[in-house]
Design an enzyme around this catalytic site. Structure first.
Site, PDB file in Angstrom:
ATOM      1  N   SER A  98      41.124  72.083 -33.352  1.00 27.03           N
ATOM      2  CA  SER A  98      40.348  72.788 -34.779  1.00 27.03           C
ATOM      3  C   SER A  98      42.133  72.819 -35.867  1.00 27.03           C
ATOM      4  O   SER A  98      42.503  71.677 -36.407  1.00 27.03           O
ATOM      5  CB  SER A  98      40.231  73.740 -34.975  1.00 27.03           C
ATOM      6  OG  SER A  98      39.629  74.977 -35.802  1.00 27.03           O
ATOM      7  N   ASP A 245      39.087  74.058 -42.613  1.00 22.04           N
ATOM      8  CA  ASP A 245      39.936  73.388 -41.552  1.00 22.04           C
ATOM      9  C   ASP A 245      39.516  72.102 -40.755  1.00 22.04           C
ATOM     10  O   ASP A 245      39.073  71.790 -41.838  1.00 22.04           O
ATOM     11  CB  ASP A 245      39.400  75.000 -40.031  1.00 22.04           C
ATOM     12  CG  ASP A 245      38.791  74.948 -39.328  1.00 22.04           C
ATOM     13  OD1 ASP A 245      38.006  73.789 -40.417  1.00 22.04           O
ATOM     14  OD2 ASP A 245      38.325  75.795 -38.718  1.00 22.04           O
ATOM     15  N   ASP A 247      38.047  70.910 -38.346  1.00 20.17           N
ATOM     16  CA  ASP A 247      36.778  70.410 -37.468  1.00 20.17           C
ATOM     17  C   ASP A 247      35.837  70.797 -38.087  1.00 20.17           C
ATOM     18  O   ASP A 247      34.332  70.873 -38.334  1.00 20.17           O
ATOM     19  CB  ASP A 247      36.668  70.845 -36.248  1.00 20.17           C
ATOM     20  CG  ASP A 247      36.776  72.234 -36.085  1.00 20.17           C
ATOM     21  OD1 ASP A 247      37.543  72.661 -36.754  1.00 20.17           O
ATOM     22  OD2 ASP A 247      36.386  72.074 -34.508  1.00 20.17           O
ATOM     23  N   ASP A 249      34.197  73.762 -38.908  1.00 15.34           N
ATOM     24  CA  ASP A 249      32.919  75.189 -38.372  1.00 15.34           C
ATOM     25  C   ASP A 249      33.584  76.557 -39.939  1.00 15.34           C
ATOM     26  O   ASP A 249      33.108  77.104 -38.929  1.00 15.34           O
ATOM     27  CB  ASP A 249      33.595  75.197 -36.595  1.00 15.34           C
ATOM     28  CG  ASP A 249      34.951  75.669 -36.800  1.00 15.34           C
ATOM     29  OD1 ASP A 249      35.875  75.607 -37.557  1.00 15.34           O
ATOM     30  OD2 ASP A 249      35.005  76.005 -35.649  1.00 15.34           O
TER      31      ASP A 249
END
EC number: 5.4.2.8
Length: 456
Positions: A98, A245, A247, A249
């Protein structure tokens, strides 16, 4: 065998080389296979330079444990959630760190139905097996298969099912993918909306996936990571800015003036959008900032339900309550129809639709809420003795408080203001959030007072 320090409270994260490498990834794959005994699992990885090699080592470990592996390629974490529930397989693993520093990588693990494998729901068991390294010999005849697949089209179908595309009026969106995994998904959504005749213009910045992160590691929660999005919104006269961000999520929104909108107010906005379509539904929220969400949900005829902070807790509570939506002020948004998982793509689509339906700008949609319940934003204090500092604050306000709640850390409510103080699970930090009823000077004064108590 040695201790594996990459196993954290909720996921796997570690410095490359010593804490996390291909050998450790192979052992994690073997351990996951021995513990869950799945038939088939899906794997994906973010844009980090080491993600592909770690993913392939993980795949080898899983195959050696007799597990069939489906590799969806470069992906965001939520694409692994989607693949797991959409295909009905036994679990999934995303290789991602992340927004951690460059020299880190990690993994997020789920079981069937995209349920999280967290500290007390299997992660400690996987850790124990990986540390012991005492695996049965590989049986070549029973070794699992490996296949690369693409689910991008099915995933885009699912995302666009949350809105009615014909509700979209002319809209100009700035999207900053931060050179992470979001870029190709944004390209696919743009192409699909164009094919459907939706009048949406995308202005894409830092859209090309690049594991060297030439524009810095994307974490729009940090003010220094917001400038490029803000400037692009102003320069292009856009209706809204969206930043992700690595990834994706989490999704972060900016209004038509380039102003960053705190995730707290987006929770209220999305709750309202869901309650218009699903009257009387339950909405889950975290305990850090609550008054705006409770007011919005109650006024719209829904039921607000407070849950401990953190994706494993929110997802579990959503399941037990059958809640349609859950939101955290940290920009994590959870959806019942997304197997109760968090998505960074669904929120901005819903907000874009809302802006079109209401005929109001994003700034106008949240302005009244921000004025009604001004908030401090999360303030982190690094302290030698967090527990003693929190006890000091509690003692100071004990007589004055109208309500005390310990769902997550310490929450104290008063007539016109409230606060939440909680220790981080991962570092010696205390996190403070303060809000008031329409009184910015009061909120600021109380924030200052608590910070002085913490540091005294």
């Amino acid at each position: 065998m040695n201790n594996l320090t990459c196993f954290k409270a909720y996921d796997i994260r570690g410095r490359l080389g010593e804490e996390l490498n291909e050998d450790i990834a192979w052992r994690i794959g073997r351990a996951y296979g021995e513990y869950l005994k799945p038939k088939t699992i899906v794997l994906g990885g973010d844009v980090r330079l080491t993600s592909e090699a770690l993913k392939l080592a993980l795949a080898k470990g899983l195959q050696d444990a007799g597990v069939d592996v489906l590799d969806i390629g470069m992906s965001g974490t939520e694409e692994i959630y989607f693949a797991t529930f959409h295909l009905g397989v036994d679990g999934g693993i995303e290789v991602t760190a992340s927004h951690n520093p460059m020299d880190y990588n990690g993994m997020k693990l789920v079981r069937e139905g995209a349920r999280p494998i967290s500290g007390d729901t299997g992660l400690r068991d996987v850790q124990r097996l990986a540390e012991a390294g005492d695996f049965p010999p590989v049986n070549d005849a029973a070794r699992g298969s490996y296949r690369q697949i693409s689910l991008r089209d099915a995933y885009i179908d699912h995302l666009l099912a949350y809105i009615s595309v014909n509700n979209l009026t002319p809209l100009k969106l700035v999207v900053n993918s931060g050179n992470g995994a979001a870029g190709p998904v944004i390209d696919a959504i743009e192409a699909r909306l164009k094919a459907l005749g939706a009048p949406v213009e995308f202005i894409k910045i830092h859209n090309t996936p690049d594991g060297t992160f030439p524009n810095g590691i994307p974490n729009p929660l940090l003010p220094e990571c917001r400038d490029d999005t803000r400037k692009a919104v102003i320069e292009h006269g856009a209706d809204m800015g969206i930043a992700f961000d690595g990834d994706f999520d989490r999704c972060f929104l900016f209004d038509e003036k380039g102003q960053f909108i705190e995730g707290y107010y987006i929770v209220g906005l999305l709750a309202e959008a869901f309650l218009e379509k699903h009257p009387g539904a339950k909405i889950i929220h975290d305990p850090r900032l609550t008054w705006n969400t409770e007011a919005v949900v109650t006024a719209a005829g829904g039921t607000p339900v407070m849950s401990k902070t953190g994706h494993a807790f929110i997802k579990e509570r959503m399941r037990t309550e059958d809640a349609i939506y859950g939101g955290e002020m940290s920009a994590h948004h959870y959806f019942r129809d997304f197997a109760y998982c968090d998505s960074g793509m669904i929120p901005w689509l819903l907000v874009a639709e809302l802006v079109c339906l209401k005929g109001q700008s994003l700034g106008e949609l949240v302005r009244d809420r921000m004025a009604a319940f001004p908030a401090s934003g999360e303030i982190n204090s690094r302290l030698a003795e967090p527990a003693a500092a929190i006890a000091r604050v509690e003692a100071h306000f004990a007589e004055e408080a109208q309500a005390v709640d310990r769902t997550d850390g310490l929450s104290m409510s008063f007539a016109d203001w409230r606060f939440n103080l909680r220790s981080s699970n991962t570092e010696p930090v205390v996190r403070l959030n303060v809000e008031s009823r329409g009184d910015i000077p009061l909120m600021e004064a109380r924030t200052k007072e608590i910070l002085q108590l913490l540091n005294s």
